[in-house]
Design an enzyme around this catalytic site. Structure first.
Site: not given
Length: 507
Positions: A150, A174, A227, A282, A386
């Site tokens: 996202f 996607k 992730s 990230c 994280e």
């Protein structure tokens, strides 16, 4: 508010309604702004079929013509920069200035991909044995499929699709169901420039879509930014199906502050690194490691600067930090504050951003303000996990070697930055830090489009990093041809004599 009806884009056409849909929200206000189709497996197969058919002709198109389409995409994105940025700020809620920066970076990536006539050139070795030559060429592989997170709907498009299609491949993409609008606008551009149907297909849905790719013989490779647990699952699926994989996972990045650091430089970079994109990237700095000599001084400056960060609507140009992507994401960050403090060992809440002041229209948005927990120990959960939000863990380190040891022990290896004026510190840190990307006096060590982007260890699974020549190599394969030339007018030398040694290569 503008209502968004997101659709699939398959074989150059907009898809019809699906049986199931997910709601789409504006994170700045919490209001529902549209819906996203949750595609069935039949629709997923239609997208792959369209890409496979398009590959038959697209792969044979001269590279100059493929590049010409990229130039058209570049021109349209440049023209529509403000519109594209607005779309990102609307459904993903990235602050509008940062959204503009993301789109501008993608424009630069598309420009970089246009250099494929140079970066895809092969090699030739003359006269390797008698009248034998060998040549190595780079060729496309087929259909690639990719999943975007996202937080960077534009950037991840840029990392995957321009390099894939300029090399002669086709693509099934996607996007995240939480930030799909950017790709809808890009599909408008694909139609406008006349991109051949099926070259890029965009399909919305859940993880079941990706699970159809692993065993499908039409899929050559799979790409992901997400992730680490998701990357590991996709790596296993790609291994079963013998697919190429380029899978970028999670991170836990450290900013190391040495005794000779320029404090003004550090503070400016700290704010952007830790609170830009609301910490949802990230390469966000989530750990600040400070040597004892300046620990209290730096922490005081961090707290004071963090209090100046204005939190609010992503479309407000005067706001520094927008919301998180969802109520669940905001609650998760708040929960990690409680976990860290409950774990104890002397850590303290130095700045509490759990209830930021907001304008009335944003009261139902998904906001968490800058939050700092000091005196963290390496065994505290927020040191190793994280969190993906504006939560900063501050730790006191003995020296640079102490910081390097902590980085080495981390599950992740995406990025790390050091703030120093010492060339010795800078050179040693850049050489010894066990990460894929290093920053010296910069808070976000994201490289420019011409060089690879990616980490190591749990931050990168698969075969390649993204963008630049390294990214293009992922979307191509080497083919080696060994050629013997024979003069048709030459007289035959007669029967060959028996050989006592026979070479295992052409000779």
């Amino acid at each position: 508010m503008e209502r968004l009806e997101i659709k699939n884009f398959i074989n150059g056409k907009w898809g019809g309604p699906e049986e199931n849909n997910d709601p789409l929200y504006n994170p700045s206000t919490g209001e529902k702004i549209g819906s996203v189709p949750i595609s069935c497996l039949k629709t997923a197969d239609e997208a792959t079929t369209a890409a496979a058919r398009a590959y038959e002709t697209w792969s044979l198109m001269p590279i100059a013509k493929r590049i010409a389409y990229l130039y058209k995409i570049h021109a349209c994105m440049t023209r529509d920069l403000e519109k594209l940025a607005w779309g990102i700020a609307y459904d993903q809620a990235k602050q509008i200035g940062e959204a503009r920066g993301e789109v501008q970076r993608v424009i630069e990536i598309v420009e970089s991909a246009c250099s494929a006539t140079v970066t895809m050139q092969g090699e030739c070795l003359d006269l390797i044995s008698g009248n034998i030559n060998v040549k190595v060429v780079r060729q496309s592989l087929g259909v690639f499929a990719g999943v975007a997170p996202f937080n960077f709907p534009a950037l991840v498009f840029g990392w995957f699709i321009p390099y894939a299609i300029v090399a002669g491949n086709t693509f099934v993409f996607k996007p995240s169901t939480q930030s799909p609008y950017f790709m809808q606008m890009m599909c408008d551009i694909f139609q406008e420039i006349g991109l051949p149907p099926g070259v890029v297909n965009v399909i919305h849905g859940h993880r079941e879509i990706a699970e159809t790719w692993y065993e499908d013989p039409r899929i050559a490779g799979v790409c992901l930014v997400g992730s680490t647990p998701t990357a590991k699952k996709m790596a296993a699926g790609c291994a079963r199906g013998a697919k190429r994989s380029m899978l970028l996972g999670g991170a836990k990045n450290m900013l190391v502050v040495m005794e000779d650091a320029d404090m003004d430089v550090f503070i400016d970079n700290y704010l952007n690194s830790c609170f830009g994109s609301a910490g949802q990237r990230c390469l966000a700095g989530s750990i600040v490691a400070i040597v004892p000599e300046i620990y209290e001084q730096v922490l005081e400056r961090m707290i004071a600067a963090s209090k100046t960060v204005r939190v609010g609507d992503a479309l407000d140009p005067d706001v520094y930090m927008g919301p998180l992507i969802s109520r669940k994401a905001a609650d998760s960050v708040i929960n990690y504050v409680d976990i860290a403090l409950k774990y104890g060992h002397g850590c303290k809440l130095a700045l509490d951003g759990r209830h930021p002041e907001l304008p009335e229209k944003n009261k139902n948005g998904y906001f968490v303000g800058p939050t700092i927990i000091r005196d963290i120990t390496p065994c505290n959960p927020i040191f190793t996990t994280e969190v993906f939000g504006p939560l900063v863990a501050v730790i006191k380190i003995a020296n640079m070697d102490d910081a390097l040891d902590l980085i080495r022990k981390s599950e992740f290896g995406n990025g790390a930055c050091i703030f120093t004026q010492s060339q010795f510190y800078a050179e040693k840190f850049s050489r010894m830090a066990d990460v894929g990307m290093v920053g010296v006096n910069v808070g976000i060590c994201a490289p420019h489009p011409y060089v690879p982007f990616g980490g190591i260890k749990g931050s990168l699974l698969g075969t390649n990093k993204v963008q630049g020549k390294n990214g293009l190599e992922f979307f191509t394969q080497n083919k080696v041809t060994t050629i013997r030339t024979v003069d048709p007018k030459a007289q035959s030398a007669g029967a060959t004599k028996p050989q006592t040694v026979r070479s295992c290569v052409a000779s």
